[in-house]
Scaffold this motif. Structure first.
Motif, PDB file in Angstrom:
ATOM      1  N   ASP A 127      -2.662   9.266  -9.829  1.00  0.00           N
ATOM      2  CA  ASP A 127      -3.108   9.877 -11.079  1.00  0.00           C
ATOM      3  C   ASP A 127      -3.526   8.797 -12.066  1.00  0.00           C
ATOM      4  N   TYR A 128      -4.092   9.257 -13.161  1.00  0.00           N
ATOM      5  CA  TYR A 128      -4.693   8.378 -14.163  1.00  0.00           C
ATOM      6  C   TYR A 128      -4.397   9.000 -15.524  1.00  0.00           C
ATOM      7  N   LEU A 129      -3.505   8.393 -16.294  1.00  0.00           N
ATOM      8  CA  LEU A 129      -3.074   8.956 -17.574  1.00  0.00           C
ATOM      9  C   LEU A 129      -3.735   8.224 -18.731  1.00  0.00           C
ATOM     10  N   GLU A 133      -9.358  12.820 -16.780  1.00  0.00           N
ATOM     11  CA  GLU A 133      -8.081  13.100 -16.129  1.00  0.00           C
ATOM     12  C   GLU A 133      -8.268  14.075 -14.976  1.00  0.00           C
ATOM     13  N   LYS A 134      -9.092  15.081 -15.214  1.00  0.00           N
ATOM     14  CA  LYS A 134      -9.317  16.125 -14.212  1.00  0.00           C
ATOM     15  C   LYS A 134      -9.970  15.572 -12.946  1.00  0.00           C
ATOM     16  N   ILE A 135     -10.970  14.738 -13.106  1.00  0.00           N
ATOM     17  CA  ILE A 135     -11.676  14.243 -11.921  1.00  0.00           C
ATOM     18  C   ILE A 135     -10.832  13.276 -11.102  1.00  0.00           C
ATOM     19  N   ASN A 136      -9.710  12.821 -11.664  1.00  0.00           N
ATOM     20  CA  ASN A 136      -8.829  11.922 -10.917  1.00  0.00           C
ATOM     21  C   ASN A 136      -7.628  12.644 -10.326  1.00  0.00           C
ATOM     22  N   GLN A 137      -7.592  13.945 -10.434  1.00  0.00           N
ATOM     23  CA  GLN A 137      -6.512  14.711  -9.829  1.00  0.00           C
ATOM     24  C   GLN A 137      -6.874  15.053  -8.398  1.00  0.00           C
ATOM     25  N   ASN A 138      -5.863  15.244  -7.588  1.00  0.00           N
ATOM     26  CA  ASN A 138      -6.069  15.449  -6.147  1.00  0.00           C
ATOM     27  C   ASN A 138      -6.688  16.774  -5.782  1.00  0.00           C
ATOM     28  N   GLU A 139      -6.765  17.692  -6.746  1.00  0.00           N
ATOM     29  CA  GLU A 139      -7.253  19.020  -6.423  1.00  0.00           C
ATOM     30  C   GLU A 139      -8.759  19.076  -6.291  1.00  0.00           C
ATOM     31  N   LEU A 140      -9.479  17.980  -6.577  1.00  0.00           N
ATOM     32  CA  LEU A 140     -10.943  18.020  -6.511  1.00  0.00           C
ATOM     33  C   LEU A 140     -11.411  18.195  -5.079  1.00  0.00           C
ATOM     34  N   LYS A 184       0.812  -1.220   0.000  1.00  0.00           N
ATOM     35  CA  LYS A 184       0.000   0.000   0.000  1.00  0.00           C
ATOM     36  C   LYS A 184       0.843   1.268   0.000  1.00  0.00           C
ATOM     37  N   LYS A 185       2.127   1.149   0.372  1.00  0.00           N
ATOM     38  CA  LYS A 185       3.008   2.308   0.359  1.00  0.00           C
ATOM     39  C   LYS A 185       3.498   2.652  -1.045  1.00  0.00           C
ATOM     40  N   THR A 186       3.286   1.736  -1.977  1.00  0.00           N
ATOM     41  CA  THR A 186       3.721   1.962  -3.350  1.00  0.00           C
ATOM     42  C   THR A 186       2.708   2.831  -4.077  1.00  0.00           C
ATOM     43  N   HIS A 187       3.168   3.923  -4.664  1.00  0.00           N
ATOM     44  CA  HIS A 187       2.288   4.817  -5.417  1.00  0.00           C
ATOM     45  C   HIS A 187       1.948   4.203  -6.782  1.00  0.00           C
ATOM     46  N   ILE A 188       0.733   4.474  -7.223  1.00  0.00           N
ATOM     47  CA  ILE A 188       0.263   3.954  -8.507  1.00  0.00           C
ATOM     48  C   ILE A 188      -0.120   5.104  -9.429  1.00  0.00           C
ATOM     49  N   ILE A 189       0.353   5.046 -10.678  1.00  0.00           N
ATOM     50  CA  ILE A 189      -0.162   5.913 -11.733  1.00  0.00           C
ATOM     51  C   ILE A 189      -0.678   4.991 -12.831  1.00  0.00           C
ATOM     52  N   PHE A 190      -1.977   4.982 -13.037  1.00  0.00           N
ATOM     53  CA  PHE A 190      -2.558   4.132 -14.071  1.00  0.00           C
ATOM     54  C   PHE A 190      -2.340   4.741 -15.453  1.00  0.00           C
ATOM     55  N   THR A 191      -2.096   3.877 -16.417  1.00  0.00           N
ATOM     56  CA  THR A 191      -1.971   4.293 -17.819  1.00  0.00           C
ATOM     57  C   THR A 191      -2.898   3.409 -18.645  1.00  0.00           C
ATOM     58  N   THR A 192      -3.782   4.016 -19.403  1.00  0.00           N
ATOM     59  CA  THR A 192      -4.750   3.232 -20.160  1.00  0.00           C
ATOM     60  C   THR A 192      -5.327   4.037 -21.309  1.00  0.00           C
ATOM     61  N   LYS A 231       3.273  16.333 -14.962  1.00  0.00           N
ATOM     62  CA  LYS A 231       2.335  16.841 -13.956  1.00  0.00           C
ATOM     63  C   LYS A 231       1.945  15.736 -12.983  1.00  0.00           C
ATOM     64  N   ALA A 232       1.811  14.512 -13.488  1.00  0.00           N
ATOM     65  CA  ALA A 232       1.434  13.380 -12.631  1.00  0.00           C
ATOM     66  C   ALA A 232       2.563  13.005 -11.674  1.00  0.00           C
ATOM     67  N   VAL A 233       3.786  12.867 -12.181  1.00  0.00           N
ATOM     68  CA  VAL A 233       4.885  12.416 -11.316  1.00  0.00           C
ATOM     69  C   VAL A 233       5.302  13.492 -10.325  1.00  0.00           C
ATOM     70  N   LYS A 234       5.010  14.759 -10.609  1.00  0.00           N
ATOM     71  CA  LYS A 234       5.333  15.822  -9.661  1.00  0.00           C
ATOM     72  C   LYS A 234       4.554  15.692  -8.359  1.00  0.00           C
ATOM     73  N   LYS A 235       3.486  14.897  -8.383  1.00  0.00           N
ATOM     74  CA  LYS A 235       2.696  14.688  -7.174  1.00  0.00           C
ATOM     75  C   LYS A 235       3.476  13.905  -6.116  1.00  0.00           C
ATOM     76  N   LEU A 236       4.606  13.298  -6.519  1.00  0.00           N
ATOM     77  CA  LEU A 236       5.468  12.617  -5.556  1.00  0.00           C
ATOM     78  C   LEU A 236       6.239  13.616  -4.695  1.00  0.00           C
ATOM     79  N   LEU A 237       6.391  14.823  -5.203  1.00  0.00           N
ATOM     80  CA  LEU A 237       7.172  15.840  -4.512  1.00  0.00           C
ATOM     81  C   LEU A 237       6.301  16.595  -3.506  1.00  0.00           C
ATOM     82  N   PRO A 238       6.918  17.129  -2.450  1.00  0.00           N
ATOM     83  CA  PRO A 238       6.152  17.940  -1.487  1.00  0.00           C
ATOM     84  C   PRO A 238       5.545  19.145  -2.184  1.00  0.00           C
TER      85      PRO A 238
END
Length: 237
Positions: free
Chosen positions: A98-100, A230-237, A74-82, A111-118
């Protein structure tokens, strides 16, 4: 701050793997450990070689990307690509960062991988400058209506006019949907159809190719489908 994040790519399409390899190579804080074209091979590797991030295709042989994401640490981050936006809502269950949607552009990838950064701290000045309302010209040459952005449900384009729908009222103003799109904050509003811009926070549900806001069903146009999911799967919602 962590200087480097390890990652793997899991995808059954060689061109997709090559593209992601190229993108990872351009990002200084990512280190690619391995690539896999089979889910079970990736699972076997992860059991003994934990990584920070997995780029994971959803439609995979043996077990799907969704299924694999529920098994790994569960500590592993996931970015889906489809290539299939209909899987977007399912990705919520595993808290993907994120969901690409393919074809993936580098700007969207970064933009997706930057979410790993503070996240950078927002300043008080930036918050105070956020728009709260807009005045729209209505009937008469000198009549303007004050509309609070938080009250807008959606905006509908009507040729040379737009209808701004609120909870209990509707305002018609001489304008274009294109102009309003520039005026409305992108983090709160998104265009879903050539005739509609909607408030993200007021979306009640999504069903096939439509969204519901209160008792209104609004269509999602093919042109805007990818950006919307893509937008609805971003953390800013």
């Amino acid at each position: 701050m962590k200087k480097e994040f390890t990652c793997i790519i899991v995808d059954d399409e060689p061109p997709a793997i090559r593209l992601l390899e190229k993108y990872v190579g351009k990002v200084g804080f990512l280190k690619l450990e391995k690539t896999f074209n089979k889910s079970l091979q990736a699972l076997s590797f992860l059991e003994n070689n934990p990584v920070d991030l997995v780029f994971l295709d959803i439609q995979m042989p043996e077990i799907t990307g969704i299924q694999l994401s529920k098994i790994i640490n569960k500590k592993t981050h996931i970015i889906f690509t489809t290539a299939y936006p209909e899987f977007a809502l399912e990705s919520y269950d595993v808290s993907a960062i994120d969901y690409l949607l393919k074809p993936i552009e580098f700007e969207r990838f970064y933009k997706a991988v930057k979410k790993l950064l503070p996240k950078e701290n927002e300043s008080v000045i930036e918050k105070s400058n956020e728009k709260e309302y807009i005045f729209f010209k209505t009937d008469g040459k000198n009549k303007f209506a004050k509309v609070f952005l938080k009250d807008i449900l959606f905006v509908q384009g009507l040729k040379n006019y737009v209808a701004i729908q609120q909870n209990s009222s509707e305002i018609i103003t001489y304008n274009t949907l294109k102009n309003l799109k520039e005026m409305l904050p992108k983090k709160n509003f998104i265009q879903i159809h050539k005739s509609y811009i909607v408030s993200i926070k007021h979306i009640d549900s999504i069903e096939n190719d439509a969204i519901w806001i209160q008792d209104k069903q609004l269509p999602i146009g093919n042109t805007y489908r990818k950006e919307f999911f893509e937008k609805i799967n971003q953390n800013e919602l």
